[in-house]
Design an enzyme around this catalytic site. Sequence first.
Site, short mmCIF file in Angstrom:
data_model
loop_
_atom_site.label_atom_id
_atom_site.label_comp_id
_atom_site.label_asym_id
_atom_site.label_seq_id
_atom_site.Cartn_x
_atom_site.Cartn_y
_atom_site.Cartn_z
N HIS A 162 0.94 -1.15 -0.07
CA HIS A 162 0.01 -0.11 0.09
C HIS A 162 0.65 1.10 0.09
CE1 HIS A 162 1.16 0.60 4.02
NE2 HIS A 162 0.90 -0.94 4.27
P1 TYD Z 1 -1.36 -2.79 7.77
O1 TYD Z 1 -0.80 -1.37 7.73
O2 TYD Z 1 -2.19 -2.95 6.37
O3 TYD Z 1 -0.26 -3.80 7.69
P2 TYD Z 1 1.18 -3.81 7.03
O4 TYD Z 1 2.19 -2.96 7.65
O5 TYD Z 1 1.40 -4.99 6.62
O6 TYD Z 1 0.95 -3.05 5.86
O7 TYD Z 1 -2.27 -3.20 9.11
C1 TYD Z 1 -2.83 -4.55 9.14
C2 TYD Z 1 -4.14 -4.37 9.92
O8 TYD Z 1 -3.68 -3.87 11.45
C3 TYD Z 1 -5.04 -3.43 9.61
O9 TYD Z 1 -6.44 -4.21 9.60
C4 TYD Z 1 -5.19 -2.14 10.33
C5 TYD Z 1 -4.57 -2.56 11.71
N1 TYD Z 1 -3.84 -1.39 12.00
C6 TYD Z 1 -4.37 -0.65 13.18
O10 TYD Z 1 -5.30 -0.91 13.52
N2 TYD Z 1 -3.58 0.15 13.81
C7 TYD Z 1 -2.39 0.49 13.36
O11 TYD Z 1 -1.71 1.45 13.82
C8 TYD Z 1 -1.59 -0.31 12.06
C9 TYD Z 1 -0.44 0.21 11.49
C10 TYD Z 1 -2.54 -1.28 11.63
#
Ligand code: TYD
Length: 143
Positions: free
Chosen positions: A55
């Site tokens: 993303h």
């Molecule tokens: P995401 O940012 O998509 O993970 P990655 O680092 O692999 O891109 O986040 C994964 C899940 O965690 C998503 O459902 C959102 C949740 N999340 C929170 O609730 N708070 C946060 O601060 C973060 C970073 C993620």
Amino acid sequence: MKSLDLTRPQLIRLPRIHDPRGNLTFAQNPGALPFTLRRAYWIYDVPAGEERGGHSHREMAQMLVAVGGSFNVNVCDGFSWRTFTLNRPFEGLFIPPGIWRTLDNFSSGAVCLSLVSTDYAESDYIRDFEEFREIARKCPPVL
Ligand code: TYD
């Protein structure tokens, strides 16, 4: 410290306090952290072969640190890709908004600390690569 180009992803050397009892590193703003810290999260227990990220962010700036182990961060500005290998707890990868990123090649026991500039908001994410590319290509390349 020389001023940073905050439009592009780059490695930032963090302070390292050598000590026979064990080393210590910190990140503060002003200093090596080029934004005010609002939130921190960390990724760990990543099974072999898994990928994280996938993303970009509209507003959020970020610094990633391999506080343990190693992993790759692949970044794209809509034009080209570049891979950074993070494996030093005294080095941060700054990622400005508007950059697509994936994280892969996690070693066993790797921990990715993420220091970020904004509260969590799903509305700040762009999770569709084609949508990202269309927006990113309206700006100049930075990689
Ligand atoms: P995401 O940012 O998509 O993970 P990655 O680092 O692999 O891109 O986040 C994964 C899940 O965690 C998503 O459902 C959102 C949740 N999340 C929170 O609730 N708070 C946060 O601060 C973060 C970073 C993620």
